[in-house]
Design a protein around this motif. Structure first.
Motif, PDB file in Angstrom:
ATOM      1  N   MET A   1      17.544  37.219  22.127  1.00  0.00           N
ATOM      2  CA  MET A   1      18.662  38.266  22.038  1.00  0.00           C
ATOM      3  C   MET A   1      19.757  37.391  22.648  1.00  0.00           C
ATOM      4  O   MET A   1      19.611  36.985  23.554  1.00  0.00           O
ATOM      5  N   THR A   2      20.964  37.541  21.932  1.00  0.00           N
ATOM      6  CA  THR A   2      22.158  36.674  22.384  1.00  0.00           C
ATOM      7  C   THR A   2      23.068  38.037  22.747  1.00  0.00           C
ATOM      8  O   THR A   2      23.353  38.960  22.247  1.00  0.00           O
ATOM      9  N   VAL A   3      23.354  37.722  24.104  1.00  0.00           N
ATOM     10  CA  VAL A   3      24.394  38.794  24.781  1.00  0.00           C
ATOM     11  C   VAL A   3      25.718  38.036  25.114  1.00  0.00           C
ATOM     12  O   VAL A   3      25.710  36.932  25.629  1.00  0.00           O
ATOM     13  N   THR A   4      26.714  38.676  24.505  1.00  0.00           N
ATOM     14  CA  THR A   4      27.973  38.111  24.588  1.00  0.00           C
ATOM     15  C   THR A   4      28.831  39.008  25.702  1.00  0.00           C
ATOM     16  O   THR A   4      28.900  40.152  25.639  1.00  0.00           O
ATOM     17  N   ILE A   5      29.363  38.448  26.744  1.00  0.00           N
ATOM     18  CA  ILE A   5      30.047  39.168  27.872  1.00  0.00           C
ATOM     19  C   ILE A   5      31.614  38.797  27.636  1.00  0.00           C
ATOM     20  O   ILE A   5      31.740  37.588  27.404  1.00  0.00           O
ATOM     21  N   ASP A   6      32.443  39.825  27.417  1.00  0.00           N
ATOM     22  CA  ASP A   6      33.990  39.680  27.483  1.00  0.00           C
ATOM     23  C   ASP A   6      34.393  38.553  28.532  1.00  0.00           C
ATOM     24  O   ASP A   6      34.005  38.743  29.599  1.00  0.00           O
ATOM     25  N   ARG A   7      35.342  37.935  28.065  1.00  0.00           N
ATOM     26  CA  ARG A   7      35.783  37.117  29.078  1.00  0.00           C
ATOM     27  C   ARG A   7      36.413  37.711  30.217  1.00  0.00           C
ATOM     28  O   ARG A   7      36.385  36.998  31.427  1.00  0.00           O
ATOM     29  N   THR A   8      36.933  38.925  30.248  1.00  0.00           N
ATOM     30  CA  THR A   8      37.759  39.535  31.321  1.00  0.00           C
ATOM     31  C   THR A   8      36.512  40.059  32.357  1.00  0.00           C
ATOM     32  O   THR A   8      36.798  39.838  33.557  1.00  0.00           O
ATOM     33  N   VAL A   9      35.584  40.387  31.683  1.00  0.00           N
ATOM     34  CA  VAL A   9      34.190  40.692  32.792  1.00  0.00           C
ATOM     35  C   VAL A   9      33.606  39.574  33.231  1.00  0.00           C
ATOM     36  O   VAL A   9      33.475  39.601  34.636  1.00  0.00           O
ATOM     37  N   GLU A  10      33.716  38.332  32.563  1.00  0.00           N
ATOM     38  CA  GLU A  10      33.127  37.202  33.413  1.00  0.00           C
ATOM     39  C   GLU A  10      33.974  36.758  34.320  1.00  0.00           C
ATOM     40  O   GLU A  10      33.564  36.269  35.360  1.00  0.00           O
ATOM     41  N   GLU A  11      35.625  36.909  34.252  1.00  0.00           N
ATOM     42  CA  GLU A  11      36.298  36.453  35.238  1.00  0.00           C
ATOM     43  C   GLU A  11      36.061  37.374  36.590  1.00  0.00           C
ATOM     44  O   GLU A  11      36.383  37.055  37.623  1.00  0.00           O
ATOM     45  N   PHE A  12      36.146  38.713  36.097  1.00  0.00           N
ATOM     46  CA  PHE A  12      35.825  39.687  37.249  1.00  0.00           C
ATOM     47  C   PHE A  12      34.709  39.434  37.696  1.00  0.00           C
ATOM     48  O   PHE A  12      34.670  39.554  39.199  1.00  0.00           O
ATOM     49  N   THR A  13      33.545  39.237  37.383  1.00  0.00           N
ATOM     50  CA  THR A  13      32.273  39.140  38.025  1.00  0.00           C
ATOM     51  C   THR A  13      31.973  37.771  38.609  1.00  0.00           C
ATOM     52  O   THR A  13      30.842  37.312  39.280  1.00  0.00           O
ATOM     53  N   ALA A  14      32.900  36.692  38.197  1.00  0.00           N
ATOM     54  CA  ALA A  14      32.761  35.222  38.854  1.00  0.00           C
ATOM     55  C   ALA A  14      32.665  35.167  40.169  1.00  0.00           C
ATOM     56  O   ALA A  14      32.125  34.466  40.924  1.00  0.00           O
ATOM     57  N   ALA A  15      33.850  35.828  40.711  1.00  0.00           N
ATOM     58  CA  ALA A  15      33.938  35.945  42.405  1.00  0.00           C
ATOM     59  C   ALA A  15      33.178  36.980  42.903  1.00  0.00           C
ATOM     60  O   ALA A  15      32.770  38.222  42.329  1.00  0.00           O
ATOM     61  N   PRO A  16      32.656  36.882  44.251  1.00  0.00           N
ATOM     62  CA  PRO A  16      31.790  37.854  44.836  1.00  0.00           C
ATOM     63  C   PRO A  16      32.682  38.939  44.941  1.00  0.00           C
ATOM     64  O   PRO A  16      34.034  39.000  45.275  1.00  0.00           O
ATOM     65  N   ARG A  17      32.256  40.037  44.695  1.00  0.00           N
ATOM     66  CA  ARG A  17      32.667  41.556  44.933  1.00  0.00           C
ATOM     67  C   ARG A  17      32.614  41.753  46.260  1.00  0.00           C
ATOM     68  O   ARG A  17      31.588  42.004  46.915  1.00  0.00           O
ATOM     69  N   LYS A  18      33.600  42.651  46.730  1.00  0.00           N
ATOM     70  CA  LYS A  18      33.727  43.276  48.200  1.00  0.00           C
ATOM     71  C   LYS A  18      33.668  44.874  48.078  1.00  0.00           C
ATOM     72  O   LYS A  18      33.504  45.554  47.010  1.00  0.00           O
TER      73      LYS A  18
END
Length: 74
Positions: free
Chosen positions: A1-18
């Motif tokens: 199964m291929t899962v595509t994550i929206d670019r905006t979501v990838e950018e948001f999740t790339a940095a550690p969340r506080k």
């Protein structure tokens, strides 16, 4: 199964969340983070600040009281 994550979501999740406390993003008191898996793939989706009940609540509750009082919630 291929899962595509929206670019905006990838950018948001790339940095550690506080933690969002008192209207501000802040690191965990311990400085620790944990990995959150993508449920579709099992791969790491994001690293999230580790909120602990005693330390996080101790920082967040006093900051929430003025906001709660301003709304007339006591």
């Amino acid at each position: 199964m291929t899962v595509t994550i929206d670019r905006t979501v990838e950018e948001f999740t790339a940095a550690p969340r506080k933690l969002f406390i008192g209207g501000q993003w802040t690191d965990a008191a311990s400085g620790k983070t944990f990995q959150t898996p993508n449920p579709a793939t099992g791969e790491t989706l994001a690293n999230v600040a580790e909120g602990r009940p005693k330390t996080s609540t101790g920082r967040s509750v006093p900051r929430a009281r003025p906001s709660r009082a301003a709304r007339g919630a006591g």
